[in-house]
Scaffold this motif. Sequence first.
Motif, mmCIF file in Angstrom:
data_model
loop_
_atom_site.group_PDB
_atom_site.id
_atom_site.type_symbol
_atom_site.label_atom_id
_atom_site.label_comp_id
_atom_site.label_asym_id
_atom_site.label_seq_id
_atom_site.Cartn_x
_atom_site.Cartn_y
_atom_site.Cartn_z
ATOM 1 N N CYS A 204 -10.316 12.498 14.780
ATOM 2 C CA CYS A 204 -8.728 12.071 14.430
ATOM 3 C C CYS A 204 -8.105 11.767 13.059
ATOM 4 O O CYS A 204 -9.504 11.805 11.956
ATOM 5 N N ASP A 205 -7.062 12.418 12.814
ATOM 6 C CA ASP A 205 -6.627 12.184 11.292
ATOM 7 C C ASP A 205 -5.708 10.677 11.170
ATOM 8 O O ASP A 205 -5.069 9.859 11.889
ATOM 9 N N ASP A 206 -6.298 10.565 9.693
ATOM 10 C CA ASP A 206 -6.032 9.164 9.255
ATOM 11 C C ASP A 206 -4.861 9.475 7.396
ATOM 12 O O ASP A 206 -5.461 10.385 7.426
ATOM 13 N N TYR A 207 -4.492 9.103 7.511
ATOM 14 C CA TYR A 207 -3.536 8.434 6.353
ATOM 15 C C TYR A 207 -4.368 7.468 5.390
ATOM 16 O O TYR A 207 -5.073 6.757 6.013
ATOM 17 N N LEU A 208 -5.003 7.852 3.745
ATOM 18 C CA LEU A 208 -5.735 6.836 2.738
ATOM 19 C C LEU A 208 -4.363 6.435 2.541
ATOM 20 O O LEU A 208 -3.376 7.230 1.984
ATOM 21 N N MET A 209 -4.759 4.769 2.171
ATOM 22 C CA MET A 209 -3.157 4.336 1.403
ATOM 23 C C MET A 209 -4.468 3.134 0.410
ATOM 24 O O MET A 209 -5.260 3.304 1.153
ATOM 25 N N GLN A 210 -2.921 2.983 -0.380
ATOM 26 C CA GLN A 210 -4.834 2.489 -1.518
ATOM 27 C C GLN A 210 -2.939 1.198 -2.584
ATOM 28 O O GLN A 210 -1.890 1.974 -2.220
ATOM 29 N N GLN A 211 -3.381 0.533 -2.925
ATOM 30 C CA GLN A 211 -3.130 0.075 -3.665
ATOM 31 C C GLN A 211 -3.844 -0.913 -5.039
ATOM 32 O O GLN A 211 -4.651 -1.224 -4.611
ATOM 33 N N ALA A 212 -3.009 -0.690 -6.055
ATOM 34 C CA ALA A 212 -4.305 -1.112 -7.678
ATOM 35 C C ALA A 212 -3.184 -2.461 -7.843
ATOM 36 O O ALA A 212 -1.883 -2.417 -7.652
ATOM 37 N N PHE A 213 -3.637 -3.139 -8.583
ATOM 38 C CA PHE A 213 -3.459 -4.614 -8.586
ATOM 39 C C PHE A 213 -2.963 -4.851 -10.408
ATOM 40 O O PHE A 213 -3.224 -3.685 -11.116
ATOM 41 N N PHE B 272 0.839 -1.298 0.070
ATOM 42 C CA PHE B 272 0.092 0.147 0.235
ATOM 43 C C PHE B 272 0.896 1.330 -0.180
ATOM 44 O O PHE B 272 1.524 1.518 0.120
ATOM 45 N N ARG B 273 0.422 2.394 -0.489
ATOM 46 C CA ARG B 273 0.902 3.779 -0.659
ATOM 47 C C ARG B 273 -0.579 4.753 -0.197
ATOM 48 O O ARG B 273 -0.842 4.548 -0.483
ATOM 49 N N THR B 274 0.765 5.154 0.821
ATOM 50 C CA THR B 274 -0.038 7.187 0.874
ATOM 51 C C THR B 274 -0.923 7.721 -0.366
ATOM 52 O O THR B 274 -0.009 8.522 -0.353
ATOM 53 N N VAL B 275 -2.007 7.909 0.041
ATOM 54 C CA VAL B 275 -2.372 9.045 -1.152
ATOM 55 C C VAL B 275 -3.173 10.323 -0.724
ATOM 56 O O VAL B 275 -3.987 10.738 -1.436
ATOM 57 N N GLY B 276 -3.472 9.988 0.521
ATOM 58 C CA GLY B 276 -4.277 11.497 0.855
ATOM 59 C C GLY B 276 -4.211 11.437 2.573
ATOM 60 O O GLY B 276 -4.052 10.220 2.827
ATOM 61 N N THR B 277 -5.127 11.734 2.663
ATOM 62 C CA THR B 277 -5.567 11.272 4.935
ATOM 63 C C THR B 277 -7.740 11.824 4.408
ATOM 64 O O THR B 277 -7.735 12.459 3.377
ATOM 65 N N ARG B 278 -7.540 11.622 5.572
ATOM 66 C CA ARG B 278 -9.113 12.201 6.133
ATOM 67 C C ARG B 278 -9.231 12.142 7.404
ATOM 68 O O ARG B 278 -8.000 12.050 8.299
ATOM 69 N N THR B 279 -10.928 12.783 7.894
ATOM 70 C CA THR B 279 -10.400 12.995 9.518
ATOM 71 C C THR B 279 -11.499 11.804 10.113
ATOM 72 O O THR B 279 -12.959 11.306 9.507
ATOM 73 N N LEU B 280 -11.520 11.349 10.946
ATOM 74 C CA LEU B 280 -12.300 10.154 11.647
ATOM 75 C C LEU B 280 -12.891 10.508 13.185
ATOM 76 O O LEU B 280 -11.649 10.640 13.891
ATOM 77 N N THR B 281 -14.151 11.213 13.377
ATOM 78 C CA THR B 281 -14.748 11.036 14.886
ATOM 79 C C THR B 281 -14.902 10.642 15.486
ATOM 80 O O THR B 281 -15.718 9.329 14.658
ATOM 81 N N VAL B 282 -14.337 10.099 16.523
ATOM 82 C CA VAL B 282 -14.507 8.601 17.757
ATOM 83 C C VAL B 282 -15.003 9.441 19.188
ATOM 84 O O VAL B 282 -14.037 9.985 19.709
ATOM 85 N N GLY B 283 -15.597 8.736 19.477
ATOM 86 C CA GLY B 283 -16.799 9.614 20.829
ATOM 87 C C GLY B 283 -16.744 11.141 19.896
ATOM 88 O O GLY B 283 -17.674 11.029 19.252
ATOM 89 N N SER B 284 -16.301 11.694 20.485
ATOM 90 C CA SER B 284 -15.946 13.585 20.366
ATOM 91 C C SER B 284 -14.832 13.869 20.173
ATOM 92 O O SER B 284 -14.950 15.272 20.067
ATOM 93 N N THR B 285 -14.233 13.814 19.928
ATOM 94 C CA THR B 285 -12.350 13.609 19.194
ATOM 95 C C THR B 285 -12.314 13.389 17.663
ATOM 96 O O THR B 285 -12.954 12.421 16.998
#
Length: 179
Positions: free
Chosen positions: A170-179, A155-168
Motif C-alpha cells: 500500500c502507498d502512504d503519505y508521510l506527514m510531519q509537524q515541527a513544534f 501536519f504537512r505532507t513531506v514524502g511517501t513510503r510503502t506498507l505491506t498489508v497481508g500480501s499487498t
Amino acid sequence: MSAIPVTVDRAGLWDAETLSDVAAATFPLACPPDLASEDIETYIDEVLSDERFGDYLNDPDRTVLKAVADAQIVGYAMLVAGGPRDPVVARVIEPRPVLEISKMYVLPGHHGTGVSTALMAAALDHAHSDGCAGAWLAVNQQNARAQRFYTKLGFRTVGTRTLTVGSTVCDDYLMQQAF
Ligand SMILES: CC(C)(COP(=O)(O)OP(=O)(O)OC[C@H]1O[C@@H](n2cnc3c(N)ncnc32)[C@H](O)[C@@H]1OP(=O)(O)O)[C@@H](O)C(=O)NCCC(=O)NCCS
C-alpha cells in the motif's frame, strides 16, 4: 452524532482486549477500497490481536492513549518514541527527537465529534513533554478524511513510503509537524 464528554488517558494492560476490539473495528476504515478482505484479516490477526496489544502496552518505547466516552473506549492512539527505524522514513522526517503517531483510530459513531481532536491534542502534549521537536505519521494515500484531519491539526505532507498489508503493498503519505 453530537459531541459528548471525552477523556483521554494512558491505557494499561487491562485495556488490551478492548483496544484490540476497537482496532479490529476501525482498521478496515483506513484501508484503500481495493485491499482484499483476506489481507485486512491477516493484518488484524497478526498486528492488532489482544496479545499484540499486550506487547505494545509493555513496550517502554510505546504509549497507548485511550479515548473514553460514556465509560467506553471509543478510540485510541499509539505513540512510538525513538525516531523512525525505516531508513526511507528517517531520510524524509526532519525534527529530532521526533514522536511517531503510529495509530489514530476512532469508532465511526464518534467521528466528527471532537474525540479525534482530543486524542491528537494528548498525543502532541506527550511529544512536547517528552522534549520532542516534532511529530510524524503515515497515512494511506486514499484515506482523504484522515489526511484532511491531520492537515487541520498542523501536519504537512513531506514524502511517501510503502506498507505491506497481508500480501499487498500500500502507498502512504508521510506527514510531519515541527513544534
Ligand atoms: C482519521 C480520524 C481519526 C479523524 O477523525 P474525525 O473525527 O473523522 O476527524 P474530523 O471530523 O475532525 O475531520 C475530518 C475532516 O475530513 C473531512 N472529510 C470527511 N470525509 C472526507 C473525504 N472523503 N475527503 C476529504 N475530507 C473528508 C471532514 O469534513 C473534516 O473536515 P472539516 O472539519 O474541515 O469539515 C477518524 O476519521 C478515523 O478514526 N477514521 C478511521 C481510521 C483511520 O482512518 N485512521 C487514520 C489512520 S492513518
